[in-house]
Design an enzyme around this catalytic site. Structure first.
Site, PDB file in Angstrom:
ATOM      1  N   ARG A 108       4.064   7.707   0.837  1.00 56.56           N
ATOM      2  CA  ARG A 108       3.093   8.113   1.859  1.00 56.56           C
ATOM      3  C   ARG A 108       3.690   8.149   3.259  1.00 56.56           C
ATOM      4  O   ARG A 108       3.198   8.904   4.118  1.00 56.56           O
ATOM      5  CB  ARG A 108       1.856   7.200   1.804  1.00 56.56           C
ATOM      6  CG  ARG A 108       0.978   7.514   0.608  1.00 56.56           C
ATOM      7  CD  ARG A 108      -0.245   6.617   0.512  1.00 56.56           C
ATOM      8  NE  ARG A 108      -1.132   7.104  -0.545  1.00 56.56           N
ATOM      9  CZ  ARG A 108      -2.117   6.386  -1.071  1.00 56.56           C
ATOM     10  NH1 ARG A 108      -2.339   5.158  -0.643  1.00 56.56           N
ATOM     11  NH2 ARG A 108      -2.881   6.900  -2.014  1.00 56.56           N
TER      12      ARG A 108
ATOM     13  N   LYS B 247     -13.849   1.568  -5.068  1.00 51.91           N
ATOM     14  CA  LYS B 247     -13.012   1.810  -6.238  1.00 51.91           C
ATOM     15  C   LYS B 247     -12.434   0.511  -6.795  1.00 51.91           C
ATOM     16  O   LYS B 247     -12.417   0.291  -8.007  1.00 51.91           O
ATOM     17  CB  LYS B 247     -11.888   2.790  -5.901  1.00 51.91           C
ATOM     18  CG  LYS B 247     -11.042   3.156  -7.122  1.00 51.91           C
ATOM     19  CD  LYS B 247     -10.184   4.384  -6.912  1.00 51.91           C
ATOM     20  CE  LYS B 247      -9.044   4.164  -5.965  1.00 51.91           C
ATOM     21  NZ  LYS B 247      -8.009   5.221  -6.070  1.00 51.91           N
TER      22      LYS B 247
ATOM     23  N   LYS C 213       3.314   4.220  -3.393  1.00 55.40           N
ATOM     24  CA  LYS C 213       1.929   4.546  -3.738  1.00 55.40           C
ATOM     25  C   LYS C 213       1.908   5.847  -4.563  1.00 55.40           C
ATOM     26  O   LYS C 213       2.895   6.231  -5.160  1.00 55.40           O
ATOM     27  CB  LYS C 213       1.101   4.657  -2.455  1.00 55.40           C
ATOM     28  CG  LYS C 213       0.837   3.312  -1.779  1.00 55.40           C
ATOM     29  CD  LYS C 213      -0.136   2.487  -2.585  1.00 55.40           C
ATOM     30  CE  LYS C 213      -0.594   1.236  -1.878  1.00 55.40           C
ATOM     31  NZ  LYS C 213      -1.606   0.492  -2.647  1.00 55.40           N
TER      32      LYS C 213
ATOM     33  N   ASP D  71      -4.111   1.221   2.272  1.00 54.40           N
ATOM     34  CA  ASP D  71      -4.482   2.574   1.850  1.00 54.40           C
ATOM     35  C   ASP D  71      -4.946   3.447   3.005  1.00 54.40           C
ATOM     36  O   ASP D  71      -5.115   4.667   2.834  1.00 54.40           O
ATOM     37  CB  ASP D  71      -5.583   2.514   0.792  1.00 54.40           C
ATOM     38  CG  ASP D  71      -5.068   2.034  -0.552  1.00 54.40           C
ATOM     39  OD1 ASP D  71      -3.880   2.268  -0.847  1.00 54.40           O
ATOM     40  OD2 ASP D  71      -5.841   1.412  -1.298  1.00 54.40           O
TER      41      ASP D  71
END
Length: 449
Positions: free
Chosen positions: A357, A28, A353, A326
């Protein structure tokens, strides 16, 4: 909810051993940058293996709105006819970046030193995320930002009429901030300098150099110093996008969760600024072999062969956080089935994020019977070994694709099923996640229970 539609719950049940090959999507981060830099060249850039998730498609639409010609020729096959550095036209409408924090921040940087005005928005999740960390350095170039309180979207950026080069010391380890500054520096005269205390993913530096920009990186007493010479003529490229290590994290960790599994995950990008999870998994005792090492589009890559085996909890070095930021949600899920404590510190970036998270994983894991400790910048999971997670909960995903996929993977190895409240967000980064995992043997059911 998925942001605009009716929530679509999905339940993961205890799975048989996962077997086969998992062809995960293109990277990505590289896909976003390929579209943006292709739009800043004069000529035709060709991209193979582009991730066709909603986040990246939104960046493609944005580049069209700024005047580039972006065309799809087949699955993952795209071309971009660029307008050159400083050649962006003023968009006729609002730029909707959906759920893409990377996309919106990089695009803001790319247009901030061109004398045009653009307004940005996104879905409910993106509209909660702070943009000040990017708009503050962009203001140094001469750009202006007008947004909601707290520096949130919708936001209008007025590009600098007479941009100046900037020397900027990044206060947070963020590849998005770094990339926005470097992209803004492209259309500023002279040299733009960015200094980061901790190394973050370096896709932007690699790709800028590949497109012909003059960019130099050196280690100094202040930190990692990146110097970009502005107003280059970028040259169009042919780019092969390696497969996304952040997406690969899910089938890799699922194979380590589900007893008896053996999975091959081919052609994964192993840029050292992105591969921290795999280093951590090996430290935990994971049976992972790296086969057929090679280079894809200037990025190191290999095939990952993963076999189930017992894992031990470890203290993850805080300095590794930037290279796996991530991946902490899926690591937290996996750590619940390791023996002993897994300590994750220096992770406060996770608070801003797509969701908070740390909080989302902590609440979800507690609902599934996992013991843990949580702080502002740390999470400690008390693992009790394979087969120890009770499950039996419905988890709130908070419109966050990585939270959704992490709990679906955990549900494959829990005693009772785990339901996520909405699978809609998964399409932003990994649209084929459900069929890919089902192809390996995962057992999912639409709805609750």
């Amino acid at each position: 909810m998925s942001g605009t539609g009716t929530p679509r719950p999905l339940t993961a049940r205890k799975s048989p051993p996962l077997k086969g090959a998992a062809a995960v999507p293109g990277d990505k981060s590289i896909s976003h940058r390929a579209l943006i830099l292709g739009a800043l060249t004069i000529g035709r850039t060709e991209v193979r293996g582009l991730l066709e998730g909603e986040d990246v498609l939104g960046t493609g639409r944005a580049m069209q709105a700024f005047g580039a010609q972006v065309e799809r020729h087949g699955p993952g096959e795209w071309s971009i006819e660029g307008v050159g550095v400083g050649g962006f036209a003023e968009p006729a409408d609002v730029i909707d970046c959906g759920n893409a924090g990377t996309g919106v921040r990089l695009i803001m940087g790319a247009m901030a030193t061109t004398p045009i005005t653009a307004t940005f928005t996104g879905d409910a999740s993106l509209r909660k995320r702070p943009m000040g960390r990017v708009t503050d350095p962009l203001a140094l170039f001469g750009a202006q930002a007008f947004g909601r309180s707290g520096g949130r979207l919708p936001m209008t950026i007025v590009g600098a009429e007479n941009p100046v080069p900037v020397r900027y010391v990044s206060p947070v380890p963020s590849a998005q901030v770094k990339s926005a500054v470097l992209l803004a520096g492209l259309n500023a005269p002279g040299q733009t300098v960015l200094i980061e205390a901790e190394a973050t993913r370096d896709h932007s530096e690699r790709m800028l150099a590949g497109f012909g920009a003059e960019i130099v990186t050196e280690v100094t007493d202040e930190g990692r110093m990146i110097t970009l010479t502005g107003q280059p003529e970028l040259k169009p490229q042919k780019i092969d996008v390696p497969r996304d290590p952040s997406s690969a994290a899910f089938p890799v960790c699922a194979a380590l969760l589900v007893e008896g599994s053996q999975v091959l995950v081919p052609n994964i990008g192993l840029n050292p600024t992105r591969a921290g999870l795999f280093t951590t998994l090996v430290d935990m005792g994971a049976d992972i072999t790296f086969e057929n090492a090679r280079s894809e589009g200037g990025e190191p890559a290999a095939d990952l062969r993963v076999r189930f085996g017992p894992l031990k909890g470890i203290d993850v070095p805080p300095e590794r956080a930037a290279s796996m930021i991530d991946e902490y949600p899926i690591l937290a899920a996996l750590a619940a089935t390791a023996e002993g404590n897994t300590v994750m510190r220096g992770i406060k970036e996770l608070r801003v994020k797509e969701s908070d998270r740390i909080d989302a994983m902590a609440r979800g894991l507690e609902a599934c019977g996992v013991s843990l400790e949580e702080g502002e910048d740390y999470l400690i999971i008390h693992g009790r070994g394979p087969g120890s997670v009770a499950g039996g909960a419905t988890v709130a995903t908070h419109l966050d694709h990585r939270i959704a996929m992490s709990f679906l993977c955990l549900g494959m190895a829990s005693l009772k099923p785990i339901t996520i409240d909405d699978l809609g967000a998964i399409a932003t980064s990994f649209p084929d996640f459900v069929p890919l995992m089902e192809g390996l043997g995962a057992v999912f059911h639409a709805g609750n229970g």
